[in-house]
Design an enzyme around this catalytic site. Structure first.
Site, short mmCIF file in Angstrom:
data_model
loop_
_atom_site.label_atom_id
_atom_site.label_comp_id
_atom_site.label_asym_id
_atom_site.label_seq_id
_atom_site.Cartn_x
_atom_site.Cartn_y
_atom_site.Cartn_z
N ASP A 117 -5.66 -4.45 17.25
CA ASP A 117 -5.25 -4.53 15.91
C ASP A 117 -5.57 -5.97 14.78
O ASP A 117 -6.05 -7.13 15.33
CB ASP A 117 -4.51 -4.05 15.62
CG ASP A 117 -2.66 -4.04 14.31
OD1 ASP A 117 -3.56 -3.38 13.76
OD2 ASP A 117 -1.97 -4.59 14.31
N ASP A 137 0.54 -4.54 16.94
CA ASP A 137 2.05 -4.83 16.77
C ASP A 137 2.71 -3.54 16.02
O ASP A 137 3.62 -3.87 15.99
CB ASP A 137 1.92 -6.24 15.43
CG ASP A 137 1.51 -5.59 14.05
OD1 ASP A 137 0.37 -4.60 13.92
OD2 ASP A 137 2.21 -5.74 12.88
N ASP A 153 -3.62 -6.91 10.95
CA ASP A 153 -2.46 -7.35 10.64
C ASP A 153 -1.49 -7.40 11.07
O ASP A 153 -0.86 -6.22 12.03
CB ASP A 153 -1.97 -6.36 9.35
CG ASP A 153 -2.66 -6.35 7.77
OD1 ASP A 153 -2.73 -7.42 7.50
OD2 ASP A 153 -3.99 -6.00 8.05
#
Ligand SMILES: O=P(O)(O)OC[C@H]1O[C@H](O[C@H]2O[C@H](CO)[C@@H](O)[C@H](O)[C@H]2O)[C@H](O)[C@@H](O)[C@@H]1O
Length: 363
Positions: A103, A302, A105
């Protein structure tokens, strides 16, 4: 002093927690009435993306929260650190090829107030570049594919933008492309864009959401081509209901669009059965790695949207997810890492281990 640019010590503190499942909408579930953001739980979900405050012990000028500490340790037993458990991971990966999914960000770049300034450090870029030398590596982001490519800037990776609704693979890779195109280097590539028909409506909604949130200080809307984001991170908390209400009211006229929660962001997405989990399945299939015991897929992320990918790997019993979080959150991942600086450390450890393995076996 910690000088690592990926360390949260040098960045604004992270800390969102997952809203419970009842706040999520997906195309299978009945879409809740969007009458009032207070009564349907959306506002509660927005508020829950703030970390619990820690108690400040004045005399010592340190922060402690014993009850949090206990919860943290219990959580770490359930989701052990991928760094301290590296020997277990190495044992699982022995004699296998890893497929790495990342991922962006909050995973490769620390969370910052301004989405346009969420830059990846050079050290992180070098770590990802090294990983890609050894393992097929893909970035799967909520951002538009162009934007995330611009931020990462590595040609040797696969990119999937808009939560996996925009996948680009080299033309020589299998799979079922919807389109053939050229990439930034003029190379022929395959595009898979299952939400293509939604481009005009997303553009229309993006424009109206910009207008509708214009007067709300700090609100920011992004167009990711196949989805749009409404950020409220920089909006005064007292105005969060206003943001939520305006977005909800506006979307009532678009039954084929739905809303999901990210980190202090509302995500407007098409009602199609597609997410980061589907994108992982698609890429594994395209690369010929699906149901192939020789491959161990790892997804590091996250965010709530990364849970779809963790779930796919858990259900396939092939590979595992690693959740990036410094606060306890329920997850479908198997392991955890605290922040992007730990992600970098894990990636470097993985490369070092694979190099050593190759040196010892001679290939
Ligand atoms: O799937 P991702 O690559 O993790 O993208 C998810 C969203 O990331 C960005 O927003 C988040 O990061 C920003 C920069 O740190 C932060 O300001 C914001 O509060 C976070 O929600 C991006 O701007 C979104 O469009 C993505 O959907």
């Amino acid at each position: 002093m910690d000088t690592d640019p990926d360390s949260p010590v040098n960045k604004p503190r992270l800390g969102s927690s997952f809203p419970s499942g009842r706040f999520m909408m997906n195309s299978r579930k009945k879409i809740p009435k969007l009458d009032d953001v207070r009564s349907n739980g959306w506002l509660e979900a927005m508020i829950s993306s703030s970390p619990p405050r820690k108690r400040l012990v004045k005399d010592f000028n340190v922060e402690i929260a014993p009850e949090d500490d206990f919860a943290q340790r219990a959580w770490m037993l359930k989701y052990p650190s991928a760094i301290t458990s590296f020997s277990h991971i190495a044992a699982q990966a022995k004699d296998k090829k890893i497929a790495m999914f990342l991922d962006y960000d909050g995973t490769l770049s620390p969370i910052v107030d301004d989405p346009d300034r969420a830059l990846m450090s050079d050290a992180m870029r070098a770590a990802v570049k090294d990983v890609a030398k050894y393992f097929p590596t893909a970035i799967i982001s909520g951002r538009s594919r162009d934007k995330v490519y611009e931020l990462v800037g590595l040609t040797e990776l696969y990119y999937a933008g808009s939560h996996g609704m925009d996948i680009m693979t080299p033309a020589n890779v299998n799979g079922s492309p919807e389109d053939t195109n050229s990439d930034q280097q003029g190379e022929e590539v395959n595009l898979f864009q299952p939400a293509k028909e939604f481009i005009p409506v997303i553009e229309e909604v993006y424009r109206s959401l910009v207008e509708l949130t214009k007067g709300i200080k700090g609100a920011k809307v992004e167009n990711h081509k196949f989805c749009a984001s409404v950020h409220y991170r920089n909006v005064d908390e007292k105005d969060w209901p206003l943001v939520a209400q305006r977005v909800h009211d506006h979307l009532k006229q678009y039954p084929r669009l739905r809303l999901t929660h990210g980190r202090k962001v509302l995500e407007v997405r098409p009602v199609i059965e597609w997410n980061k989990g589907k994108a992982v399945e698609f890429l594994l299939e395209s690369l010929g790695l699906s149901n192939n015991d020789d491959f161990l897929p790892i997804f590091i992320g996250d965010d709530k949207t990364d849970e779809d990918a963790f779930k796919v790997l858990r259900e396939k019993k092939q590979g595992f997810g690693i959740l990036v979080s410094s606060v306890p959150k329920e997850s479908n991942a198997f392991y955890s890492l605290r922040d992007p600086s730990e992600v970098k450390k894990f990636l470097k450890t993985l490369v070092k281990w694979r190099k050593m393995e190759e040196d010892s076996t001679g290939h």
